[in-house]
Design a protein around this motif. Structure first.
Motif, PDB file in Angstrom:
ATOM      1  N   ASN A 131      63.776  94.486  91.208  1.00  0.00           N
ATOM      2  CA  ASN A 131      62.787  95.526  90.913  1.00  0.00           C
ATOM      3  C   ASN A 131      62.979  96.115  89.520  1.00  0.00           C
ATOM      4  O   ASN A 131      62.004  96.431  88.823  1.00  0.00           O
ATOM      5  CB  ASN A 131      62.857  96.629  91.965  1.00  0.00           C
ATOM      6  N   LEU A 132      64.222  96.250  89.090  1.00  0.00           N
ATOM      7  CA  LEU A 132      64.494  96.748  87.738  1.00  0.00           C
ATOM      8  C   LEU A 132      64.006  95.765  86.683  1.00  0.00           C
ATOM      9  O   LEU A 132      63.495  96.173  85.632  1.00  0.00           O
ATOM     10  CB  LEU A 132      65.989  97.011  87.564  1.00  0.00           C
ATOM     11  N   ILE A 133      64.172  94.482  86.938  1.00  0.00           N
ATOM     12  CA  ILE A 133      63.666  93.467  86.006  1.00  0.00           C
ATOM     13  C   ILE A 133      62.163  93.639  85.827  1.00  0.00           C
ATOM     14  O   ILE A 133      61.647  93.630  84.703  1.00  0.00           O
ATOM     15  CB  ILE A 133      63.982  92.043  86.513  1.00  0.00           C
ATOM     16  N   GLU A 134      61.463  93.805  86.939  1.00  0.00           N
ATOM     17  CA  GLU A 134      60.010  93.957  86.874  1.00  0.00           C
ATOM     18  C   GLU A 134      59.621  95.197  86.077  1.00  0.00           C
ATOM     19  O   GLU A 134      58.603  95.211  85.379  1.00  0.00           O
ATOM     20  CB  GLU A 134      59.435  94.028  88.290  1.00  0.00           C
ATOM     21  N   MET A 135      60.435  96.227  86.135  1.00  0.00           N
ATOM     22  CA  MET A 135      60.137  97.475  85.446  1.00  0.00           C
ATOM     23  C   MET A 135      60.470  97.427  83.950  1.00  0.00           C
ATOM     24  O   MET A 135      59.768  97.997  83.123  1.00  0.00           O
ATOM     25  CB  MET A 135      60.909  98.626  86.098  1.00  0.00           C
ATOM     26  N   TYR A 136      61.579  96.712  83.592  1.00  0.00           N
ATOM     27  CA  TYR A 136      62.110  96.846  82.236  1.00  0.00           C
ATOM     28  C   TYR A 136      62.226  95.544  81.432  1.00  0.00           C
ATOM     29  O   TYR A 136      62.742  95.573  80.325  1.00  0.00           O
ATOM     30  CB  TYR A 136      63.503  97.490  82.304  1.00  0.00           C
ATOM     31  N   TYR A 137      61.741  94.414  81.972  1.00  0.00           N
ATOM     32  CA  TYR A 137      61.991  93.149  81.281  1.00  0.00           C
ATOM     33  C   TYR A 137      61.397  93.091  79.874  1.00  0.00           C
ATOM     34  O   TYR A 137      61.882  92.347  79.013  1.00  0.00           O
ATOM     35  CB  TYR A 137      61.479  91.965  82.116  1.00  0.00           C
ATOM     36  N   VAL A 184      71.792  91.421  80.460  1.00  0.00           N
ATOM     37  CA  VAL A 184      72.292  91.639  81.813  1.00  0.00           C
ATOM     38  C   VAL A 184      73.070  92.950  81.879  1.00  0.00           C
ATOM     39  O   VAL A 184      73.039  93.654  82.900  1.00  0.00           O
ATOM     40  CB  VAL A 184      73.193  90.464  82.248  1.00  0.00           C
ATOM     41  N   ALA A 185      73.742  93.308  80.798  1.00  0.00           N
ATOM     42  CA  ALA A 185      74.568  94.514  80.777  1.00  0.00           C
ATOM     43  C   ALA A 185      73.759  95.772  81.097  1.00  0.00           C
ATOM     44  O   ALA A 185      74.269  96.690  81.751  1.00  0.00           O
ATOM     45  CB  ALA A 185      75.240  94.657  79.412  1.00  0.00           C
ATOM     46  N   PHE A 186      72.524  95.822  80.637  1.00  0.00           N
ATOM     47  CA  PHE A 186      71.681  96.987  80.920  1.00  0.00           C
ATOM     48  C   PHE A 186      71.498  97.151  82.426  1.00  0.00           C
ATOM     49  O   PHE A 186      71.615  98.256  82.969  1.00  0.00           O
ATOM     50  CB  PHE A 186      70.322  96.842  80.244  1.00  0.00           C
ATOM     51  N   TYR A 187      71.202  96.047  83.112  1.00  0.00           N
ATOM     52  CA  TYR A 187      70.918  96.093  84.538  1.00  0.00           C
ATOM     53  C   TYR A 187      72.187  96.344  85.360  1.00  0.00           C
ATOM     54  O   TYR A 187      72.151  97.096  86.341  1.00  0.00           O
ATOM     55  CB  TYR A 187      70.229  94.803  84.964  1.00  0.00           C
ATOM     56  N   SER A 188      73.276  95.721  84.980  1.00  0.00           N
ATOM     57  CA  SER A 188      74.525  95.945  85.719  1.00  0.00           C
ATOM     58  C   SER A 188      74.975  97.399  85.576  1.00  0.00           C
ATOM     59  O   SER A 188      75.471  98.001  86.530  1.00  0.00           O
ATOM     60  CB  SER A 188      75.616  94.985  85.224  1.00  0.00           C
ATOM     61  N   SER A 189      74.764  97.973  84.390  1.00  0.00           N
ATOM     62  CA  SER A 189      75.112  99.376  84.170  1.00  0.00           C
ATOM     63  C   SER A 189      74.228 100.291  85.012  1.00  0.00           C
ATOM     64  O   SER A 189      74.706 101.254  85.624  1.00  0.00           O
ATOM     65  CB  SER A 189      74.974  99.728  82.690  1.00  0.00           C
ATOM     66  N   ILE A 216      66.151  87.242  84.381  1.00  0.00           N
ATOM     67  CA  ILE A 216      65.522  88.065  83.338  1.00  0.00           C
ATOM     68  C   ILE A 216      64.694  87.188  82.404  1.00  0.00           C
ATOM     69  O   ILE A 216      63.528  87.470  82.125  1.00  0.00           O
ATOM     70  CB  ILE A 216      66.595  88.829  82.532  1.00  0.00           C
ATOM     71  N   ASN A 217      65.306  86.089  81.934  1.00  0.00           N
ATOM     72  CA  ASN A 217      64.629  85.209  80.988  1.00  0.00           C
ATOM     73  C   ASN A 217      63.374  84.580  81.573  1.00  0.00           C
ATOM     74  O   ASN A 217      62.350  84.444  80.888  1.00  0.00           O
ATOM     75  CB  ASN A 217      65.575  84.109  80.518  1.00  0.00           C
ATOM     76  N   ASN A 218      63.439  84.194  82.836  1.00  0.00           N
ATOM     77  CA  ASN A 218      62.276  83.570  83.472  1.00  0.00           C
ATOM     78  C   ASN A 218      61.111  84.544  83.576  1.00  0.00           C
ATOM     79  O   ASN A 218      59.946  84.154  83.435  1.00  0.00           O
ATOM     80  CB  ASN A 218      62.639  83.047  84.855  1.00  0.00           C
ATOM     81  N   ARG A 219      61.427  85.810  83.824  1.00  0.00           N
ATOM     82  CA  ARG A 219      60.345  86.806  83.903  1.00  0.00           C
ATOM     83  C   ARG A 219      59.702  87.014  82.538  1.00  0.00           C
ATOM     84  O   ARG A 219      58.474  87.127  82.418  1.00  0.00           O
ATOM     85  CB  ARG A 219      60.898  88.142  84.437  1.00  0.00           C
TER      86      ARG A 219
END
Length: 284
Positions: free
Chosen positions: A186-192, A198-203, A228-231
């Motif tokens: 869901n975060l990928i969809e919001m911020y990609y 990856v560090a942004f999402y893991s944090s 992330i890259n595929n999105r």
């Protein structure tokens, strides 16, 4: 909006209504002793079928027609129907991009749809879904269809189908994604478009990059970076196929600071430059 009036193959009594817009196709078929051609789909397909005679083959697996049923076919799967009696069939097709958006709103592994692609419905359930599907077709048939209504009804139909499916499964926990992984998607969809690391999402999730990588590999058979890259890539392909969107505009929309970085990213994944890809799409 495009109305399709022809459908090849088989013994069709009446081709019915075919409307497409905004990455959604509605199709209503009246058929008799009808067999579709074997094909590999690039869309997600929901089919409502009433026939009690026939078979649907998905990835070489046969599923018998037994009356009121839902049939689900994922992008990349091969599929063909063989109807053996007069029947009416209703279909909704959505692009992979639209399907992924809806899929990410649910905490389930995509194996769920592959393992249970066909299931039966009560008359009440069938009529309720049929009503929603026909409403989508009705909106698509308008001269200027209202896209928010189409999106809303398509989302409602998809979620209702999955609700009916999950209510029939006793081992649903086997298909439920971990909370952290679902939040990651869901975060990928919001911020990609803004955040590529990856560090942004893991944090944001308060976990390590290695932990996130392990979850992605275990449940989705891919890396967290590739998710992330595929999105990003899917959106880049979509934007580059639009005449109104230039390469520079696409680059900026997706958060790349310069053209060379964007071109390198695109070529690394698709083996062609953004310019070459755009030229192919525009020419078509």
């Amino acid at each position: 909006m495009i109305k399709l009036t022809m459908f090849k193959g088989g013994n069709i009594i009446n081709s019915g209504d075919h409307f497409r817009d905004a990455g959604i196709l509605y199709r209503k078929l009246y058929v008799k002793q009808y067999e579709t051609q074997i094909s590999t789909n690039d869309e997600f397909i929901i089919t409502l079928s009433e026939t009690k005679k026939g078979v649907h083959v998905i990835d070489c697996q046969k599923y018998k027609m037994t009356g009121r049923q839902i049939h689900l076919v994922l992008p990349g799967q091969s599929s063909h129907f063989n109807f053996l009696e007069y029947t009416t069939a209703f279909q909704i097709k959505m692009t992979q991009k639209n399907f992924e958006k809806l899929r990410l709103s649910l905490p389930f592994d995509s194996r769920l749809y592959k393992d249970y692609p066909v299931f039966g419905l009560s008359e009440k359930e069938f009529q309720k879904l049929n009503h929603e599907v026909e409403k989508i077709g009705s909106e698509l048939s308008r001269y200027q269809p209202f896209l928010p209504i189409i999106d809303s009804r398509t989302g409602t139909t998809f979620h209702e189908v999955i609700r009916l499916l999950t209510n029939r499964i006793s081992n649903l926990e086997d298909y439920t994604l971990p909370v952290v992984l679902n939040r990651f998607l869901n975060l990928i969809e919001m911020y990609y478009k803004q955040e590529h690391a990856v560090a942004f999402y893991s944090s944001a999730l308060n976990v390590t990059k290695n932990y996130l990588a392990g979850l992605s590999q275990q449940y989705l058979q891919t890396t967290s970076r590739d998710l992330i890259n595929n999105r990003i890539l899917k959106e880049a392909q979509h934007l580059l196929s639009l005449k109104s969107s230039s390469i520079k505009a696409t680059m900026l929309e997706l958060g790349f600071e310069d053209k060379s970085t964007f071109s390198h990213f695109f070529k690394r994944h698709l083996k062609m430059s953004p310019t070459a890809y755009r030229n192919i799409k525009i020419e078509r």
